[in-house]
Write a protein that holds these residues in place. Structure first.
Motif, mmCIF file in Angstrom:
data_model
loop_
_atom_site.group_PDB
_atom_site.id
_atom_site.type_symbol
_atom_site.label_atom_id
_atom_site.label_comp_id
_atom_site.label_asym_id
_atom_site.label_seq_id
_atom_site.Cartn_x
_atom_site.Cartn_y
_atom_site.Cartn_z
ATOM 1 N N PHE A 138 -5.652 5.401 -1.045
ATOM 2 C CA PHE A 138 -4.199 5.387 -1.196
ATOM 3 C C PHE A 138 -3.733 5.401 -2.653
ATOM 4 N N MET A 139 -4.632 4.998 -3.581
ATOM 5 C CA MET A 139 -4.198 4.817 -4.980
ATOM 6 C C MET A 139 -4.233 6.142 -5.735
ATOM 7 N N PRO A 140 -3.078 6.641 -6.201
ATOM 8 C CA PRO A 140 -3.069 7.923 -6.913
ATOM 9 C C PRO A 140 -3.483 7.768 -8.375
ATOM 10 N N ALA A 141 -4.027 8.840 -8.940
ATOM 11 C CA ALA A 141 -4.413 8.819 -10.362
ATOM 12 C C ALA A 141 -3.191 8.626 -11.248
ATOM 13 N N SER A 142 -2.024 8.954 -10.720
ATOM 14 C CA SER A 142 -0.789 8.822 -11.515
ATOM 15 C C SER A 142 -0.489 7.371 -11.878
ATOM 16 N N LEU A 143 -1.118 6.435 -11.184
ATOM 17 C CA LEU A 143 -0.865 5.015 -11.491
ATOM 18 C C LEU A 143 -1.840 4.456 -12.512
ATOM 19 N N LEU A 144 -2.752 5.293 -13.009
ATOM 20 C CA LEU A 144 -3.729 4.760 -13.972
ATOM 21 C C LEU A 144 -3.058 4.257 -15.252
ATOM 22 N N ILE A 146 0.829 -1.202 0.000
ATOM 23 C CA ILE A 146 0.000 0.000 0.000
ATOM 24 C C ILE A 146 0.864 1.252 0.000
ATOM 25 N N ALA A 147 1.918 1.213 0.807
ATOM 26 C CA ALA A 147 2.827 2.372 0.844
ATOM 27 C C ALA A 147 3.490 2.575 -0.516
ATOM 28 N N ARG A 148 3.836 1.460 -1.159
ATOM 29 C CA ARG A 148 4.488 1.531 -2.480
ATOM 30 C C ARG A 148 3.553 2.186 -3.498
ATOM 31 N N MET A 149 2.272 1.794 -3.492
ATOM 32 C CA MET A 149 1.328 2.398 -4.440
ATOM 33 C C MET A 149 1.051 3.843 -4.068
ATOM 34 N N ARG A 150 0.910 4.083 -2.767
ATOM 35 C CA ARG A 150 0.645 5.470 -2.322
ATOM 36 C C ARG A 150 1.764 6.405 -2.779
ATOM 37 N N VAL A 177 -11.377 8.693 -10.257
ATOM 38 C CA VAL A 177 -10.247 8.608 -9.309
ATOM 39 C C VAL A 177 -9.895 10.005 -8.791
ATOM 40 N N GLN A 178 -9.953 10.986 -9.697
ATOM 41 C CA GLN A 178 -9.605 12.356 -9.268
ATOM 42 C C GLN A 178 -10.646 12.935 -8.320
ATOM 43 N N ALA A 179 -11.885 12.456 -8.432
ATOM 44 C CA ALA A 179 -12.943 12.971 -7.547
ATOM 45 C C ALA A 179 -12.989 12.217 -6.218
#
Ligand SMILES: Nc1ncnc2c1ncn2[C@@H]1O[C@H](COP(=O)(O)OP(=O)(O)OP(=O)(O)O)[C@@H](O)[C@H]1O
Ligand SMILES: O=C(O)[C@H](O)[C@@H](O)[C@H](O)[C@H](O)CO
Length: 190
Positions: free
Chosen positions: A139-145, A59-63, A132-134
């Motif tokens: 923990f999951m950022p939109a940057s990982l889409l 989770i920390a890695r994805m965050r 995702v942005q809303a």
């Protein structure tokens, strides 16, 4: 890693039919947790969210904006498969939300059992990005889409998926999935 969320009570089932486990899959933001929880509630089936099976390290890695790789996902998928096997062994119907992006991941989850079915939430990058942005507090950022779509291998016909679009609201999606299940009359409430 937190314990999977508690199970919904299983409706007493006088029909001795083999239990089914549904894996609700899709990229981050496609609505897996939302739809799987609502579907389990409507069906009176046990529910678990795949996110609850991640380690804190993952989770920390994805965050921090780093996608998981096959090696990091394998033990996570193994824990979800063990949960699925326990439900089937207990004769419980269940629904689990899990991205299950690749065919190999889904083979890990379904095994040779015909009792595990794939539900694919299919949506455009634009719609999912907006959701995702809303979303806040996840923990999951939109940057990982981008990495999610790059890893996604949509299920093929050989996987006999239940594929549904995500443009409608959760209730309509759940109704569409339930309609594709061969359920005895009256098994869907709400
Ligand atoms: N059908 C829908 N229509 C509109 N908004 C939705 C729909 N389904 C889910 N949402 C919203 O979109 C966002 C993402 O949903 P959700 O967290 O369930 O996706 P997910 O696939 O489980 O994401 P992740 O894999 O990152 O946990 C949430 O804010 C949720 O409330
Ligand atoms: O396969 C993966 O890369 C991960 O499972 C992610 O999909 C996250 O679990 C989820 O999407 C965020 O909650």
């Amino acid at each position: 890693m937190t314990a999977p969320r508690s199970s919904a009570p299983q409706a007493a089932d006088s029909r001795a039919v083999a239990p089914t486990v549904l894996v609700v899959m899709g990229v981050s933001g496609s609505g897996k947790s939302t739809v799987a929880a609502l579907l389990a509630e409507r069906l009176g089936w046990t529910f678990a969210d795949g996110d609850d099976f991640h380690t804190q390290e993952s989770i920390a890695r994805m965050r921090d904006g780093h996608p998981l790789d096959d090696a990091a996902r394998q033990p996570w998928l193994g824990r979800i498969r063990a949960w699925i096997d326990a439900r089937l062994a207990a004769g419980e119907n269940a629904v689990v939300a899990c991205s299950a992006l690749k065919r190999a991941y889904r083979r890990t989850l379904t095994g040779d059992s015909g009792q595990v079915r794939i539900v694919f939430l299919e949506g455009s990058r634009a719609v999912i990005q907006g959701r995702v942005q809303a979303r806040h507090g996840h923990f999951m950022p939109a940057s990982l889409l981008d990495s999610q779509f790059a890893a996604l291998e949509p299920p093929g016909p050989e996987e006999d998926p239940i594929t549904v679009g995500i443009e409608d609201g959760p209730d309509a999606i759940v109704a569409a999935v339930a309609a594709r299940l061969d359920l005895p009359a009256g098994d869907v409430c709400g």
